[in-house]
Enzyme design. Structure first.
Site, PDB file in Angstrom:
ATOM      1  N   HIS A 308       0.794  -1.278   0.264  1.00 10.42           N
ATOM      2  CA  HIS A 308       0.111   0.059   0.556  1.00 10.42           C
ATOM      3  C   HIS A 308       0.914   1.428  -0.131  1.00 10.42           C
ATOM      4  O   HIS A 308       1.559   1.160  -1.180  1.00 10.42           O
ATOM      5  CB  HIS A 308      -0.403  -0.054   1.405  1.00 10.42           C
ATOM      6  CG  HIS A 308      -3.084   1.010   1.069  1.00 10.42           C
ATOM      7  ND1 HIS A 308      -2.474   1.710   0.246  1.00 10.42           N
ATOM      8  CD2 HIS A 308      -2.715   1.533   1.892  1.00 10.42           C
ATOM      9  CE1 HIS A 308      -3.201   2.329   0.438  1.00 10.42           C
ATOM     10  NE2 HIS A 308      -3.528   3.112   1.647  1.00 10.42           N
ATOM     11  N   HIS A 354      -2.940  -0.842 -10.921  1.00 12.52           N
ATOM     12  CA  HIS A 354      -3.540  -0.411 -10.033  1.00 12.52           C
ATOM     13  C   HIS A 354      -4.571  -1.110  -9.394  1.00 12.52           C
ATOM     14  O   HIS A 354      -5.337  -2.439 -11.280  1.00 12.52           O
ATOM     15  CB  HIS A 354      -3.607   0.526 -10.742  1.00 12.52           C
ATOM     16  CG  HIS A 354      -4.689   1.372  -9.689  1.00 12.52           C
ATOM     17  ND1 HIS A 354      -5.973   1.053  -9.173  1.00 12.52           N
ATOM     18  CD2 HIS A 354      -4.396   2.285  -8.012  1.00 12.52           C
ATOM     19  CE1 HIS A 354      -6.174   1.950  -7.932  1.00 12.52           C
ATOM     20  NE2 HIS A 354      -5.328   2.643  -7.510  1.00 12.52           N
ATOM     21  N   ASP A 409       2.311   6.509  -7.416  1.00 18.11           N
ATOM     22  CA  ASP A 409       3.756   6.120  -7.066  1.00 18.11           C
ATOM     23  C   ASP A 409       3.999   6.092  -7.777  1.00 18.11           C
ATOM     24  O   ASP A 409       5.585   6.158  -7.669  1.00 18.11           O
ATOM     25  CB  ASP A 409       3.314   4.732  -6.102  1.00 18.11           C
ATOM     26  CG  ASP A 409       3.052   5.173  -5.136  1.00 18.11           C
ATOM     27  OD1 ASP A 409       3.005   5.721  -4.328  1.00 18.11           O
ATOM     28  OD2 ASP A 409       1.895   3.922  -4.927  1.00 18.11           O
TER      29      ASP A 409
END
Length: 472
Positions: A308, A354, A409
């Protein structure tokens, strides 16, 4: 609400933009504020809540038995992926378009929410107002909320002492979660519950705790950063700065561009609907009527997991490993070889793919646009740009990835690194500060809507096997 004829051109444009954006009735726009109560977020909520309480009652009464879909064995064994099972008002994730905050996409938020001058990035306080009310705030409302957050930012001395009791080498997220737990002694919800507050008023102390927690988190987070990496020399808040800029200042970064980056970072990381680990954890724990401090501390411990919130630090470390092995002037052919080497070793390319999205994450795109504007010649940004071209075709060729595109990210670490915040181990703390805005906003609505204790049914593999035999 009284509407004056002499509204500004900006307000007219914003109002028109909302009307033309093909949104649901989730987002409302009020052009002119006429009283002090209009500047007070709690007063605004108090007006909105009865209407939404009636709405959820009607939904349950008229449509409570409507089926939302079928649950498969794959869903049960696969982390409940694709299973609709949570009410989350503040945001909704579209697999193709990405996140919408109260109906607004990230580009729409960048256009409509009041921004900092002269840079123009949305102020996080504006998004907090939007998430809580469903309304695009005025600059005056954002300024009032910013002032309220500053007024609540003082952290009790015992919190610092509690953090200092940990080794300075403890992971930043360990220190951060510990600090949040130490803040819990302030909880207005706990005090009110112990005094027998009626359940219809649960939202009020939840709101107080949430706003105070959001206000104090940057102070605690910055203290941890300075403790770990700057010889413990902490920096006080600056009452002339907004939420994002003040956070950058307390970390030790005062350049206008870094302040702009922090506003952008905090804004785009606030919320990503309710099914991700940190959001779901916060909601789950709060459903037991744990106060926002306890609930958010639990959420942080979920955020600290490698699958995460730790992903953003892993991306930067991986990018630096590419440079270390291939050199600064790495070619696209070298990149392809390194990516295949990573995949063939059983690892993933961090920052790509994702669980829900099936397209390039718009949070990645807005960070890329920021980089093109502020740091186009940065070597690591150029490497990230090349990865954007090289990685998706390889993952598509591999054939095992539903989404080969970059997520949020894949970019954030390079931006932070450019401005000197190079300590990748700390990055998840930044994520945590931001995510509090979304989680706490929803917690207020959890209590306002009277959402119950979460208690899904679990089964064993034997039960599944027997059920499948009966169904075949």
């Amino acid at each position: 609400m009284v509407f004056f004829r002499s509204v500004s051109l900006l307000n007219k444009l914003r109002s028109r933009a909302v009307q033309q954006s093909n949104l649901s009735n989730t987002v409302r726009w009020f052009q002119v504020q006429t009283s002090a109560s209009d500047l007070d977020l709690r007063s605004q909520l108090k007006e909105l809540i009865p209407e939404q309480q009636e709405r959820i009652k009607k939904l349950k009464a008229e449509h409570g038995k409507v089926q939302l879909g079928n649950i498969t064995v794959d869903m049960v064994l696969g982390g409940m992926r694709g299973m609709t099972g949570l009410l989350w008002e503040t945001s909704l994730l579209d697999p193709e378009e990405g996140i919408r905050f109260r109906g607004l996409s990230i580009p729409e938020c960048q256009k409509l929410l009041p921004g900092a001058k002269p840079g123009g990035e949305p102020l996080p306080e504006g998004l907090l107002w939007l998430l809580l009310t469903g309304k695009v705030p005025t600059k005056e409302q954002v300024d009032a909320l910013s002032a309220e957050l500053r007024s609540r930012a003082a952290v009790p001395e015992h919190v610092y002492k509690t953090i200092d009791a940990l080794p300075v080498t403890a992971h930043p997220m360990t220190q951060f979660a510990t600090g949040v737990m130490a803040l819990q002694v302030q909880s207005e919800f706990q005090k009110a519950y112990e005094k027998g507050i009626h359940k219809t008023k649960y939202w009020e102390p939840t709101y107080e705790d949430s706003i105070t927690l959001i206000a104090q988190l940057p102070v605690v987070a910055a203290y941890i950063y300075r403790r770990m990496y700057k010889n413990g020399q902490s920096i006080s808040t600056d009452d002339s700065l907004d939420y994002g800029a003040n956070f950058a200042h307390m970390l030790g970064y005062d350049s206008p561009s870094m302040q702009e980056l922090m506003r952008l970072y905090v804004t785009i990381h606030t919320d990503h609907e309710g099914g991700n680990v940190s959001a779901h954890t916060g909601h789950l724990v709060a459903s037991a009527l744990s106060d926002p401090y306890l609930s958010f501390a639990a959420a942080l411990n979920g955020l600290a997991g490698p699958l995460h919130g730790l992903a953003n630090q892993e991306v930067l470390l991986w990018i630096k490993s590419v440079v270390s092995e291939c050199g600064e002037n790495v070619t696209k052919e070298q990149l392809k070889d390194y990516i295949w080497k990573t995949l063939n070793s059983g690892k993933v390319v961090p920052g790509y793919g994702h669980g829900v999205l099936r397209n390039t994450d718009p949070r990645y795109i807005c960070q890329r646009e920021f980089a093109l504007k502020h740091l186009p010649d940065d070597p690591l940004f150029q490497l990230v740009s090349n990865l954007f071209e090289v990685v998706p075709p390889i993952l598509t060729e591999l054939g095992k990835v539903k989404n080969p595109w970059p997520n949020v990210d894949a970019h954030s670490g390079v931006l932070l690194n450019h401005y000197g915040l190079t300590e990748a181990r700390y990055y998840t703390v930044l994520f945590g500060v931001s995510r509090a805005i979304g989680i706490c906003s929803q917690l207020v609505w959890d209590r306002a809507l009277g959402l119950p204790l979460e208690r899904p049914k679990s089964v064993t593999m034997e039960w599944l096997e027997n059920h499948c035999k009966k169904s075949s």
